[in-house]
Design an enzyme around this catalytic site. Structure first.
Site, mmCIF file in Angstrom:
data_model
loop_
_atom_site.group_PDB
_atom_site.id
_atom_site.type_symbol
_atom_site.label_atom_id
_atom_site.label_comp_id
_atom_site.label_asym_id
_atom_site.label_seq_id
_atom_site.Cartn_x
_atom_site.Cartn_y
_atom_site.Cartn_z
ATOM 1 C CG HIS A 58 34.540 34.809 31.377
ATOM 2 N ND1 HIS A 58 34.191 34.458 32.875
ATOM 3 C CD2 HIS A 58 35.965 35.750 31.613
ATOM 4 C CE1 HIS A 58 35.104 35.261 33.712
ATOM 5 N NE2 HIS A 58 35.924 36.500 32.395
ATOM 6 C CG ASN A 100 35.937 37.691 37.700
ATOM 7 O OD1 ASN A 100 35.271 37.124 36.431
ATOM 8 N ND2 ASN A 100 37.490 37.779 36.948
HETATM 9 FE FE1 HDE Z 1 35.919 40.535 30.989
HETATM 10 N N1 HDE Z 1 35.177 40.771 29.060
HETATM 11 N N2 HDE Z 1 37.326 41.864 30.395
HETATM 12 N N3 HDE Z 1 36.143 41.151 33.212
HETATM 13 N N4 HDE Z 1 34.191 39.452 31.715
HETATM 14 C C1 HDE Z 1 33.982 39.418 28.555
HETATM 15 O O1 HDE Z 1 32.257 39.759 27.427
HETATM 16 C C2 HDE Z 1 37.168 42.127 29.335
HETATM 17 C C3 HDE Z 1 37.329 41.587 33.357
HETATM 18 C C4 HDE Z 1 33.863 39.131 33.210
HETATM 19 O O2 HDE Z 1 28.865 35.101 31.608
HETATM 20 C C5 HDE Z 1 33.973 39.629 27.641
HETATM 21 O O3 HDE Z 1 30.386 39.196 26.816
HETATM 22 C C6 HDE Z 1 38.336 43.286 29.794
HETATM 23 C C7 HDE Z 1 37.426 41.479 34.622
HETATM 24 C C8 HDE Z 1 32.892 38.316 33.512
HETATM 25 O O4 HDE Z 1 29.063 36.547 29.242
HETATM 26 C C9 HDE Z 1 35.241 40.830 27.072
HETATM 27 C C10 HDE Z 1 38.101 43.243 30.349
HETATM 28 C C11 HDE Z 1 36.529 41.165 35.381
HETATM 29 C C12 HDE Z 1 33.004 37.750 31.879
HETATM 30 C C13 HDE Z 1 35.843 40.896 28.009
HETATM 31 C C14 HDE Z 1 38.408 42.193 30.939
HETATM 32 C C15 HDE Z 1 35.002 40.330 34.170
HETATM 33 C C16 HDE Z 1 33.225 38.557 31.397
HETATM 34 C C17 HDE Z 1 34.249 38.131 26.584
HETATM 35 C C18 HDE Z 1 39.706 44.720 30.992
HETATM 36 C C19 HDE Z 1 35.944 40.525 36.909
HETATM 37 C C20 HDE Z 1 31.355 36.935 31.588
HETATM 38 C C21 HDE Z 1 32.559 37.871 26.160
HETATM 39 C C22 HDE Z 1 39.819 45.858 30.843
HETATM 40 C C23 HDE Z 1 35.637 41.855 37.596
HETATM 41 C C24 HDE Z 1 29.897 37.667 31.110
HETATM 42 C C25 HDE Z 1 31.080 39.382 26.322
HETATM 43 C C26 HDE Z 1 29.399 36.112 30.741
HETATM 44 C C27 HDE Z 1 33.352 39.044 29.399
HETATM 45 C C28 HDE Z 1 35.916 42.422 28.595
HETATM 46 C C29 HDE Z 1 38.199 42.556 32.680
HETATM 47 C C30 HDE Z 1 34.692 39.259 34.175
HETATM 48 C C31 HDE Z 1 35.516 40.540 25.383
HETATM 49 C C32 HDE Z 1 38.428 44.822 28.267
HETATM 50 C C33 HDE Z 1 38.597 42.539 36.354
HETATM 51 C C34 HDE Z 1 32.278 37.326 34.495
HETATM 52 O O5 HDE Z 1 34.230 42.249 26.002
#
Ligand code: HDE
Length: 704
Positions: free
Chosen positions: A72, A144
């Site tokens: 993202h 999302n």
């Molecule tokens: Fe994320 N995800 N994600 N994700 N995600 C990040 O956090 C992570 C997942 C989502 O506008 C990171 O600040 C793991 C699902 C958005 O700043 C990180 C897992 C969904 C954003 C991270 C998921 C998301 C992130 C990278 C599986 C939809 C942007 C930078 C367990 C519900 C937030 C940060 C923004 C961002 C980890 C799965 C949505 C690395 C470990 C499912 C919208 O922390």
């Protein structure tokens, strides 16, 4: 609409810097006399090491980048408000969800795979993160625009991301899933089948960030004042309807305007066209947790809206652009672990993993544990605790006491329980089970909902999914991966697999590939299971056609293709009709500057074929006048029209301009309006309200 300022986020605004009538200073406030020349020994001599003014400037410049988000990374944000419109007190004690409460928000939309500078129009999931600055602290709904996810357990997340990101040896391709490593992973993880259908649909190439749904994805819990829990799924429903572009168009927009979505959001807010979403919830009583043919804790499953309707509980309006992209959008730290009283996690194993990852990533990305003190991340109600020190501490907590319990500060800050206040309390869910690394059996049904999604799409939407899969798998070099994925598709729908197979010159195998089975069995030793009978075979709510909304052309951009001698009357009449509906008319001519009207007088021209591309417009109008003869031989003009037609957009020709259609490959259909045969403005607007004439693709076989 009048421009709103957001008084409630004054805690952010107070950090805005006003440079009006201020002298340029160093970071220590020393006035700078000369900001153009380094200090040298003589005019032609070497620079001196004592140039502290230069070092101050360069020291800062050298550190102006922070690590981009690992996923993202590419995103755009805006401020706004959320207004709760329903009484939810039976389900949740959350103060910001009390009917009538207005809460400031900061929302960030993003793509997932590309780097920070990548194109907005990549085929990808869009992030939809909302930070609510509530009176009980910050609540982050980090969702999302697609309601399911590729994987079921957080343990697989780094692998998924490594597979979709550019390949590590040559760092290609940028912001694209169409490559071997992604499909290698996906074809070995049949749990990704449902999400694969969504991501190959037009949901993954939105027309605008303002025209997409948002989903919390996981099941969460509402907890009421008595401590009773109800499962909840969150939905954002855009007031402008849900719309996508054509894939051919998306690829070209990426070249012409990589900031297309960012610009669209920014301009809409600047123009006072504030985007709005209704927040909806699906509620499932705790007693019904096991009622469905799927597991509500499985993030690869939806709860179909036909089974549990979405109730609207509030509206978000984005009404203010950030003052500084870095300070606000880039430094915004979202975290699904930021909960407020009245909302809790469910045991969804993907969500559980996220609770660790976000805080950890912010610590790294924002350089330490004080990221909460950055203006964009500060809670409006203030923070009071005994935490100390760390990189970039901004608060100055006075006094000698930084521990609890204490008597010297009269026990402050005190625990909520000590004064009979509630504070955040976790739902008292009983937990007693063996420690295992395993998944529930129902999680192993990977295809029922993938099929439900595919079957619920319109003919045109299905064709787009088939084309997208054919595009992506054609880019995969390893034929074994293509075959493996075809076998997965065959489990979803035989016609789907056959059509994709035809485009790849392959016949889908009836059985899953042994390698797919081997890996699927690691997660589900009993795989394949016999799925339970689904409650429904079709879910109309899954089709974008159904979610298109009532049809509005607010903020849509219409290209008026003009040249010297154009008829002013022909422009003005159409312009007025479009503006009444909130659309924008943009004059495009062979050069910028001015052109003469047929009737006398001049039109200012801000856009030419050099600066504009057909793909960046929603519809096209060709007015009457002497301009018509000039345009007849203009290749740029003809390309504009042909592309607009190919991308299934509305095209309107004033009477004297109709002959120009004959110079293109345009054929009259419901989306091609001729003044001599149709009601010019009325029919044009009606077609635009439908977004696109997708039927054109099948009728004339114009693949968009
Ligand atoms: Fe994320 N995800 N994600 N994700 N995600 C990040 O956090 C992570 C997942 C989502 O506008 C990171 O600040 C793991 C699902 C958005 O700043 C990180 C897992 C969904 C954003 C991270 C998921 C998301 C992130 C990278 C599986 C939809 C942007 C930078 C367990 C519900 C937030 C940060 C923004 C961002 C980890 C799965 C949505 C690395 C470990 C499912 C919208 O922390």
């Amino acid at each position: 609409m009048k421009k709103q300022s957001n008084l409630k986020t004054a805690h952010i605004d107070q950090h805005q810097v006003d440079n009006t009538n201020k002298v340029l200073t160093t970071n220590d406030g020393v006035p700078v006399y000369d900001n153009n020349n380094t200090l040298k020994a003589g005019e032609r001599g070497p620079s001196l090491q004592q140039d502290h003014i230069f070092f101050d400037k360069l020291m800062h410049f050298d550190r102006e980048r922070i690590p981009e988000r690992v996923v993202h990374a590419r995103g755009s944000g805006a401020h706004g408000i959320f207004e709760a419109t329903a009484d939810m007190s039976a389900y949740t004690s959350a103060a910001f969800l009390k009917k009538g409460t207005v809460t400031p928000v900061f929302t960030r939309f993003s793509t997932v795979a590309g780097f920070k500078g990548s194109t907005d129009l990549a085929r990808d999931v869009r992030g939809f993160s909302v930070k609510f600055y509530t009176e009980e602290g910050n609540y982050d709904l980090v969702g999302n625009n697609i309601p399911v996810f590729f994987i079921q357990d957080a343990m697989n997340f780094p692998d998924l991301v490594h597979a979709v990101k550019p390949e590590p040896n040559n760092e290609m391709p940028q912001a694209a899933s169409a490559h071997d490593t992604f499909w290698d992973f996906i074809s070995l993880m049949p749990e990704a089948a449902h999400m694969t259908m969504w991501i190959m649909s037009d949901r993954a190439i939105p027309r605008s960030l303002r025209m997409m749904e948002g989903f919390g994805v996981h099941t969460f819990k509402f907890v009421n004042a008595e401590g009773k829990a109800t499962f909840v799924k969150f939905h954002w429903k855009p007031r402008l309807g849900v719309h996508g572009v054509a894939w051919n168009e998306a690829q070209k927009i990426s070249g012409f305007d990589a900031d297309f979505h960012r610009r669209d959001l920014w301009e809409a807010i600047e123009n006072g066209d504030y985007p709005q979403w209704d927040l909806g919830v699906q509620l499932v009583p705790e007693e019904d947790e096991s009622k469905y043919s799927f597991d509500i804790l499985d993030p690869t499953k939806i709860i179909p809206e036909e089974l549990v309707p979405v109730q609207i509980i509030g509206t978000m309006t984005l009404n203010r652009n950030p003052g500084n992209f870095f300070a606000e959008t880039e430094q915004a730290a979202f975290d699904p672990g930021r909960l407020v009283p009245g909302i809790d996690f469910s045991d969804d194993p993907l969500l559980q993993g996220r609770i660790f990852s976000y805080m950890d990533t912010q610590n790294y990305r924002l350089g330490g544990p004080n990221f909460h003190e950055l203006p964009i991340n500060r809670p409006v109600n203030g923070k009071h605790n005994n935490q100390k020190d760390g990189f970039s501490r901004m608060d100055i907590p006075g006094g000698a006491v930084s521990y609890f319990p204490n008597s010297k500060a009269e026990g402050c800050p005190y625990h909520a329980m000590l004064k009979g206040e509630t504070g955040f309390q976790s739902h008292r869910q009983p937990v007693n089970a063996p420690k295992v690394r395993a998944r529930p059996e129902a999680f192993a049904d990977h295809f029922t909902q993938a099929r439900l999604f595919f079957n619920s799409q319109s003919k045109e939407e299905q064709a787009h999914i088939i084309n997208a899969l054919s595009f992506e798998l054609s880019k995969v070099k390893d034929v074994n991966i293509r075959k493996r994925e075809l076998a997965v598709l065959n489990q979803i729908d035989k016609t789907l697999a056959k059509k994709v197979g035809d485009n790849l010159g392959l016949k889908p195998s009836e059985e899953l590939d042994p390698l797919t089975l081997k890996f699927a069995r690691q997660n589900h030793p009993q795989y394949p299971i016999r799925p339970q009978q689904p409650e429904i075979e079709l879910s109309p709510a899954l089709s974008m056609k159904v979610k298109a909304g009532e049809g509005t052309i607010r903020s849509r951009k219409v290209a008026f293709l003009v040249d010297e001698g154009v008829s002013r009357a022909s422009i003005d009449t159409m312009k007025q009709e479009l503006e009444k509906e909130g659309a924008q008319a943009v004059l495009i001519a062979p050069h910028v500057g001015e052109i003469k009207y047929k009737e006398g007088g001049k039109a200012a021209i801000l856009h030419s074929y050099l600066t504009e591309a057909s793909v960046c417009y929603d519809a096209f109008y060709i007015p009457d006048g002497d301009s018509v003869a000039r345009l007849a031989d203009n290749a740029d003009f003809l390309q504009f029209l042909n592309e607009g037609y190919r991308h299934c957009k509305a095209l309107a020709f004033a009477k004297g301009a109709e002959s120009l259609a004959g110079k293109t490959f345009i054929e009259k259909d419901q989306g091609v309006i001729f003044e001599s045969r149709d009601n010019l403005a009325e029919d044009f607007i009606a077609v635009m309200k439908g977004h696109r004439v997708w039927e054109r693709e099948t009728g004339r076989k114009v693949p968009a």
